[in-house]
Design a protein around this motif. Sequence first.
Motif, mmCIF file in Angstrom:
data_model
loop_
_atom_site.group_PDB
_atom_site.id
_atom_site.type_symbol
_atom_site.label_atom_id
_atom_site.label_comp_id
_atom_site.label_asym_id
_atom_site.label_seq_id
_atom_site.Cartn_x
_atom_site.Cartn_y
_atom_site.Cartn_z
ATOM 1 N N GLU A 136 9.229 -0.703 11.852
ATOM 2 C CA GLU A 136 9.520 -0.822 13.283
ATOM 3 C C GLU A 136 8.253 -0.717 14.126
ATOM 4 N N GLU A 137 7.231 -0.053 13.611
ATOM 5 C CA GLU A 137 5.952 0.044 14.321
ATOM 6 C C GLU A 137 5.070 -1.182 14.107
ATOM 7 N N ASP A 138 5.446 -2.055 13.172
ATOM 8 C CA ASP A 138 4.718 -3.286 12.875
ATOM 9 C C ASP A 138 3.216 -3.015 12.689
ATOM 10 N N PRO A 139 2.857 -2.113 11.771
ATOM 11 C CA PRO A 139 1.460 -1.689 11.651
ATOM 12 C C PRO A 139 0.526 -2.737 11.051
ATOM 13 N N PHE A 140 1.082 -3.787 10.445
ATOM 14 C CA PHE A 140 0.238 -4.778 9.778
ATOM 15 C C PHE A 140 0.211 -6.102 10.542
ATOM 16 N N ALA A 141 0.587 -6.053 11.808
ATOM 17 C CA ALA A 141 0.533 -7.249 12.646
ATOM 18 C C ALA A 141 -0.911 -7.747 12.711
ATOM 19 N N GLY A 142 -1.081 -9.057 12.567
ATOM 20 C CA GLY A 142 -2.418 -9.643 12.592
ATOM 21 C C GLY A 142 -3.082 -9.713 11.232
ATOM 22 N N TYR A 143 -2.437 -9.140 10.218
ATOM 23 C CA TYR A 143 -2.975 -9.171 8.857
ATOM 24 C C TYR A 143 -2.132 -10.110 7.981
ATOM 25 N N GLU A 144 -2.759 -10.738 7.035
ATOM 26 C CA GLU A 144 -2.055 -11.467 5.988
ATOM 27 C C GLU A 144 -1.885 -10.503 4.820
ATOM 28 N N VAL A 145 -0.723 -9.881 4.749
ATOM 29 C CA VAL A 145 -0.467 -8.895 3.701
ATOM 30 C C VAL A 145 -0.141 -9.643 2.414
ATOM 31 N N ARG A 146 -1.031 -9.533 1.456
ATOM 32 C CA ARG A 146 -0.857 -10.265 0.209
ATOM 33 C C ARG A 146 -0.009 -9.502 -0.805
ATOM 34 N N ALA A 147 0.108 -8.197 -0.608
ATOM 35 C CA ALA A 147 0.964 -7.406 -1.504
ATOM 36 C C ALA A 147 1.187 -6.027 -0.902
ATOM 37 N N VAL A 148 2.413 -5.524 -1.066
ATOM 38 C CA VAL A 148 2.705 -4.103 -0.853
ATOM 39 C C VAL A 148 3.030 -3.542 -2.230
ATOM 40 N N VAL A 149 2.319 -2.492 -2.613
ATOM 41 C CA VAL A 149 2.395 -1.961 -3.976
ATOM 42 C C VAL A 149 2.888 -0.520 -3.943
ATOM 43 N N GLY A 150 3.879 -0.213 -4.769
ATOM 44 C CA GLY A 150 4.363 1.152 -4.908
ATOM 45 C C GLY A 150 4.669 1.459 -6.361
ATOM 46 N N GLU A 151 4.803 2.731 -6.670
ATOM 47 C CA GLU A 151 5.089 3.152 -8.038
ATOM 48 C C GLU A 151 6.054 4.327 -8.015
ATOM 49 N N HIS A 152 6.610 4.645 -9.183
ATOM 50 C CA HIS A 152 7.472 5.815 -9.312
ATOM 51 C C HIS A 152 7.266 6.416 -10.691
ATOM 52 N N VAL A 153 7.207 7.740 -10.748
ATOM 53 C CA VAL A 153 7.062 8.424 -12.031
ATOM 54 C C VAL A 153 8.287 8.163 -12.898
ATOM 55 N N GLU A 154 8.069 8.127 -14.216
ATOM 56 C CA GLU A 154 9.158 7.834 -15.150
ATOM 57 C C GLU A 154 9.006 8.651 -16.425
ATOM 58 N N PRO A 155 9.892 9.647 -16.642
ATOM 59 C CA PRO A 155 9.819 10.448 -17.865
ATOM 60 C C PRO A 155 10.218 9.700 -19.136
ATOM 61 N N ASP A 156 10.865 8.547 -19.007
ATOM 62 C CA ASP A 156 11.207 7.754 -20.188
ATOM 63 C C ASP A 156 10.014 6.961 -20.710
ATOM 64 N N LEU A 157 8.902 6.984 -19.994
ATOM 65 C CA LEU A 157 7.662 6.349 -20.432
ATOM 66 C C LEU A 157 6.624 7.430 -20.696
ATOM 67 N N GLU A 158 5.831 7.248 -21.732
ATOM 68 C CA GLU A 158 4.802 8.226 -22.050
ATOM 69 C C GLU A 158 3.587 8.035 -21.141
ATOM 70 N N VAL A 159 2.763 9.058 -21.066
ATOM 71 C CA VAL A 159 1.553 8.999 -20.241
ATOM 72 C C VAL A 159 0.680 7.844 -20.722
ATOM 73 N N GLY A 160 0.205 7.036 -19.779
ATOM 74 C CA GLY A 160 -0.590 5.865 -20.124
ATOM 75 C C GLY A 160 0.236 4.622 -20.344
#
Length: 366
Positions: A136-160
């Motif tokens: 709602e604040e439109d913080p990326f106005a004027g930019y060509e956003v090529r990617a928004v990247v996020g992650e989430h921890v997962e105990p079903d996957l081992e470290v690495g």
Amino acid sequence: MISPVEFRRHLHRHPELSFEEHQTAQYIAHALTEAGIAWRPIAQTGILARIEGRGELSHAVVLRADIDALPIGEQANTAWRSQNEGVMHACGHDMHAAILYGTLCALKNEAFEGTIFGLFQPGEELNPGGAKRVLEEDPFAGYEVRAVVGEHVEPDLEVGEFGFRSGCYMAGNDELRFTVSGRGGHAALRHRTQDTVRAAARLIMAVTALNTPERILSIGRVEAPGATNVIPDEVHLEGTMRIFAESDREPLHRQLHALCEQLSQEEQMALRLDISPGYPAVENHPGLTTRAEALAREAGFATRLLDRRPTSEDFGRYGLHYPALFYRLGVGSAAGRTHTPHFNPDEQAISPGIELMRRLALDFLK
């Protein structure tokens, strides 16, 4: 400069609930300032960091981490356990924030063209979510956003190990609240009452009968304030609705309202349904997903194809506006399950988390 592990432990010791992350935001701002990284407040209790490279600065990548905690009393026995009674980082948001902070510190010394944003987002756990306030604040106005990247921890996957899924990955959701209203009274004098509890039971069975592999409905809370010999005037029910295709949302809403109308007529009492709009489904951009898997393997990390998940994440809102990627970071099976008092992710996952996010940011900017 504060290390990512120290950063994570501080956040874990001082968790704050959704949209109450005032001290969390202050600490993040302090750490970024000490690292020489520009930032500003966003979405009331969030922080938006910015690192400018050279050349065409309008090309941008947004790296996102959530920062809110859950109303859970911690039972993990660590030196950095929560000092805020009844509140805990039981979903790994402290890990997400530490990895984003470490990634920004690493990127500050890299040569690249464009702009990298680090979004420390509040309120992921509380519908309708902090992503809505950010956008709602439109913080990326004027930019060509090529990617928004996020992650989430997962105990079903081992470290690495990292998990990816192209296309629809996580479900969209809405919150459902039903009220059954009738004429309560003495449970033995049934001819003088309307059985609101029986009607609520019929409602639960009818709602859950709508479940299919593509949509999930569950009732998780029922309040019938009667007694062994008292039928209450009202019964309140709360539940959740999950869908994988946005086109299913409105038809399912209409089906639920029609169901309430039918039961209301059959039981001769009032049934009210209130629907609180939730999150859209998380849709991963196919090109970004393919590239991210390749970058993870190039870095020597194991990768796994993820199953589609009926859980929800407000990260899905970013995918409605920009190419988006949401993946899973292994924290080891010994971590236990998220959203439990014993959840304790392996901090050794922070280093690979930083390395992959750094590579993604630099690659997606090109």
